[in-house]
Design a protein around this motif. Sequence first.
Motif, short mmCIF file in Angstrom:
data_model
loop_
_atom_site.label_atom_id
_atom_site.label_comp_id
_atom_site.label_asym_id
_atom_site.label_seq_id
_atom_site.Cartn_x
_atom_site.Cartn_y
_atom_site.Cartn_z
N GLN A 44 0.84 -1.20 0.00
CA GLN A 44 0.00 0.00 0.00
C GLN A 44 0.87 1.25 0.00
N ARG A 45 1.95 1.24 0.80
CA ARG A 45 2.86 2.39 0.85
C ARG A 45 3.48 2.65 -0.51
N LEU A 46 3.95 1.61 -1.17
CA LEU A 46 4.58 1.77 -2.48
C LEU A 46 3.57 2.28 -3.51
N SER A 47 2.32 1.79 -3.42
CA SER A 47 1.29 2.24 -4.35
C SER A 47 0.98 3.72 -4.14
N GLU A 48 0.92 4.14 -2.86
CA GLU A 48 0.63 5.55 -2.57
C GLU A 48 1.79 6.45 -3.01
N LEU A 49 3.03 5.93 -2.89
CA LEU A 49 4.18 6.72 -3.35
C LEU A 49 4.09 6.98 -4.84
#
Length: 422
Positions: A44-49
């Motif tokens: 999720q963090r990588l997608s939001e980045l």
Amino acid sequence: MDPKHSAFETKAAVETKHLAGPEVSAAFEEFMGAFEAFKDANDQRLSELERRGGDPVTTDKVERINSALDTQKALIDELVLKARRPALGGAGDLVSDIAAREHKSAFDAYVRHGETAGLKRLEAKALSAGVGADGGYVVPGETEREIGRRLAALSPIRAISDVRVISSGTYKKPFMTSGPAVGWVAETAARTQTTSPVLDELSFPAMEIYAMPAATQTLLDDAAVNIDEWLAIEVEAAFAAQEGAAFVIGDGVGKPKGFLAYDTVAEDSWEWGKLGVVATGVDGDFPTASPADPLVDLVYALKSGYRQNGSFVMNRRSQGAVRKLKDENGQYLWAPPLAAGQPPSLMNFPVHEAEEMPDIGADSLSIAFGDFKRGYLVVDRAGVRVLRDPYSAKPYVLFYTTKRVGGGVQDFDAIKLLQFAA
């Protein structure tokens, strides 16, 4: 959860239950659940980045789960270590050798009551049994072996290195810096004279390490207390902590020389006597594009003969950083252990935690990879000695326990270092 992961967990759960029962099994299942949550949160963090530069809440969640994974792994290791500790002094530990039993009995009387007559008698019969009251007395053989087993479980570098037991103060190992000249030649062609091999010598002196556990006289008078086991437990943590630091960063002065204390050189210019270094290309970090590439370069800097037995060594904070890395197919490079008591893996190679390894920073040598069995040598001088002191800290009885240990790199081609530098 996908079927492949479900099958993996089932196999791991079976191995874990077989190893140490429901307590370890429950802790391992909780660890696996935390790792799944970590992967979901990090994805999720990588997608939001990629979409809008990242959400601080998600980033904080990833870090909290990452920390929880470290805590849970430490708990599992502690539970497994306790489960593997064999009891000392029981009916199954009775030795057939009369001299060994006599030594054990005399040592027990010395520790509990300060009686030295039995050990002095053994010293007169066999000079290796004791060294007199000023230098302490050698512990029984099974107690020394138990201390060694516990150190191997707690000291990460000792567990993966070559260990030699010596009776002298220094272990010397010859090695060939250059071999005799050889070559192909026709059947009737002239042969030139070959040069002789050039030999040099590595020296590994055994340095003294000590611990000083204390006991009350009441504890020593308690017949139900197994003195051998008590002593092994008391000194294991102190010895392991000192050894762990020395084998990594020790300067070789009054202690073993750690592998990070040796000179380093860029892998392209490697020479004997120095450890090869692979740079990440970025000061204090992995590169943003293809962050896994430096780890691949590090692995393949090692020759194939060493690589098949390779292991990563890093501290838990560095492991937390590599836990977030993925390959070009989106698969995580770090994988949890197959069962409790086994190390996690990175790119299918085991990962061993050594807290003395430096944190990731500018120019830091934070990750090592190599065949430590061939690369690093631990030297144990036979004999653990104990000197009983009932006077210095009354009403407690101190036991000045000493052991002689040495260490150093024995094959400079077997260990490579990752440097976080441009």
